[in-house]
Design an enzyme around this catalytic site. Structure first.
Site, PDB file in Angstrom:
ATOM      1  N   ARG A  45      25.747  60.578   7.767  1.00  0.00           N
ATOM      2  CA  ARG A  45      26.611  59.354   8.166  1.00  0.00           C
ATOM      3  C   ARG A  45      27.480  59.340   9.744  1.00  0.00           C
ATOM      4  NH1 ARG A  45      29.472  62.380   3.256  1.00  0.00           N
ATOM      5  NH2 ARG A  45      27.694  61.912   1.770  1.00  0.00           N
ATOM      6  N   ARG A  46      27.801  60.800  10.204  1.00  0.00           N
ATOM      7  CA  ARG A  46      28.844  59.853  11.659  1.00  0.00           C
ATOM      8  C   ARG A  46      28.022  60.787  13.118  1.00  0.00           C
ATOM      9  NH1 ARG A  46      31.804  61.940   8.709  1.00  0.00           N
ATOM     10  NH2 ARG A  46      32.422  63.667   9.494  1.00  0.00           N
ATOM     11  N   ILE A 136      15.430  82.060  -3.502  1.00  0.00           N
ATOM     12  CA  ILE A 136      14.640  82.239  -4.725  1.00  0.00           C
ATOM     13  C   ILE A 136      13.447  82.299  -5.512  1.00  0.00           C
ATOM     14  CG2 ILE A 136      14.809  83.601  -6.460  1.00  0.00           C
ATOM     15  CD1 ILE A 136      17.846  84.166  -7.177  1.00  0.00           C
ATOM     16  N   LYS A 205      21.528  73.537 -13.163  1.00  0.00           N
ATOM     17  CA  LYS A 205      20.346  74.062 -12.790  1.00  0.00           C
ATOM     18  C   LYS A 205      19.611  74.273 -14.200  1.00  0.00           C
ATOM     19  CE  LYS A 205      22.788  75.907  -8.508  1.00  0.00           C
ATOM     20  NZ  LYS A 205      23.347  76.922  -8.226  1.00  0.00           N
TER      21      LYS A 205
END
Length: 429
Positions: A45-46, A136, A205
């Site tokens: 972004r910057r 995991i 999730k």
């Protein structure tokens, strides 16, 4: 060997670790993939922002769209998060035939169908191991290793922040507020912890896990969601007195007739003898129960820059191999098209604490109301006397709709001053 060129979208906590691992393990990655992996550009972004790792300024760009559209880019890694511009950038990459590795659970849960369709049309890979449970290895076993089995249930702890908070409340007696402040101080919780403590992160999730487990499309909005903000030190102490511990669980379970499944995220009591009860601090653990394989448990660090980057690199190797071989990984599997049944049809158990009047006949009236709604009582005990009188009840299994109707009826009884707490119970009766 001609290198595979990689565009990285995002250079934050995870992105910076992806760069570090790509540099430190360049030789091993080349050997594992079959060709060098070369960073073609990093969209940020910057440009002038201080970063966790030194990056060649020539690689940095604020024009993510142009980076994704470059003809020489083979693979795009997206770790910026959120819905937009991530969705547009991923679709753009996939429609151009590039492969994409993403850790974006929110986008996959909200609009995974669009991403998978773009991958199918563009003939590119879409890999997303890092979107659930960090380092995991969980999604690939569901997607590939158990593809020949019949998954019946997925149950686990998939949010490290809430697990840390509940663990501290259990081990030290801390209040929710104090445990949250400690988690924020240590960097386990964001300044705005809403996504974690209200269950949004875990719900996204759970949607991904259920979709893979049951070969059906699931969106986050279809997941029943409850957070942990109402959990008190008293609730935790009550659970401890019964030999239980409170965890925020993601539960994906197929119905007995196999025609539908439920997906839910909520706090629940589990026995201290249950393996999930021993999952401490910010760790994650997930049980998968399959018809032939039986119970499998996956445990490890569920978040953090390095663990998540490890999962990203695993996917990067997989898609790199596929590109060199001219093949693709597995597409989205939605052939079953099972329905997500409402929470009211879910069969569960409850722990209920009632502030009651201390006089004869109280238990009889309460028991009568439970029986009216076909909810049988497993155990009941009275605590305190006078104004402190309380009934603590644990039910047998019943539909959530029946349990909810019972709670509403209890609130209307004159002898019940308040329904102090209601907590679902998981594990063996």
């Amino acid at each position: 060997m001609k290198p595979l060129k990689v565009a990285l979208l995002g250079c934050g906590v995870v992105g910076s670790q992806v760069i570090r691992l790509m540099h430190e393990q360049a030789g091993d990655l080349t050997a594992r993939v079959g060709a060098p992996l070369e960073l073609a550009g990093v969209a940020v972004r910057r440009l002038g922002r201080k970063r966790d790792i030194e990056v060649d300024p020539a690689l940095l760009t604020t024009d993510a769209e142009a980076l994704v559209a470059r003809d020489d880019v083979d693979i795009v890694i997206e770790v910026i998060g959120g819905i937009e511009p991530a969705r547009s950038l991923i679709v753009s990459a996939l429609s151009r035939g590039k492969s994409v590795v993403t850790a974006n659970k929110a986008l996959l849960a909200e609009d995974g169908a669009t991403l998978h369709e773009a991958a199918r049309t563009g003939r590119g890979d879409l890999y997303f191991e890092a979107s659930v449970a960090g380092a995991i290895p969980l999604l690939r076993p569901l997607r590939e290793s158990l593809a020949g089995d019949h998954v019946k249930r997925v149950l686990g702890i998939v949010n490290g922040t809430t697990n840390y908070i509940l663990d501290k409340m259990d081990s030290t007696g801390a209040s929710f507020t104090d445990a949250l402040e400690e988690a924020q101080t240590l960097g386990y919780a964001e300044a705005d912890p809403t996504a974690d403590v209200e269950g949004f992160d875990a719900a996204a999730k759970a949607a991904i896990l259920a979709g893979l487990a049951f070969h059906s499309r699931v969106r986050a909005e279809e997941v029943h969601r409850e957070g942990i903000t109402d959990i008190t030190a008293t609730d935790v102490a009550s659970a401890k007195a019964m030999g239980n511990v409170i965890k925020l669980l993601a539960i994906c379970a197929r119905s007995d007739d196999g025609r539908s499944f439920g997906v839910r995220v909520h706090p629940a009591m589990i026995p201290r003898s249950h393996p999930l009860a021993g999952v401490r601090e910010a760790y994650n653990a997930v049980f998968v129960e399959a018809e032939s394989a039986g119970q499998l448990m996956f445990y490890g660090k569920g978040a953090g820059g390095a663990p998540t980057a490890s999962a990203v690199l695993g996917d990067l190797v997989a898609v790199g191999r596929n590109r060199l071989a001219g093949t693709r990984g597995p597409e989205e599997s939605t052939y079953a098209s099972l329905a997500v049944h409402p929470m009211g049809e879910t069969v569960t158990r409850c722990h209920v604490a009632l502030d009651v009047a201390d006089k004869p006949g109280v238990l009889a009236q309460v028991a009568e109301l439970f029986a009216k709604h076909d909810v049988s009582i497993q155990t009941v005990r009275q605590e305190g006397h006078g104004d402190d009188a309380q009934l603590v009840i644990v039910t047998h299994r019943a539909t959530d709709a029946a349990l909810s109707a019972t709670m509403e009826g209890l609130r209307e009884l004159d002898i019940v001053r308040a329904v102090a707490s209601v907590m679902r119970v998981e594990g063996d009766e």
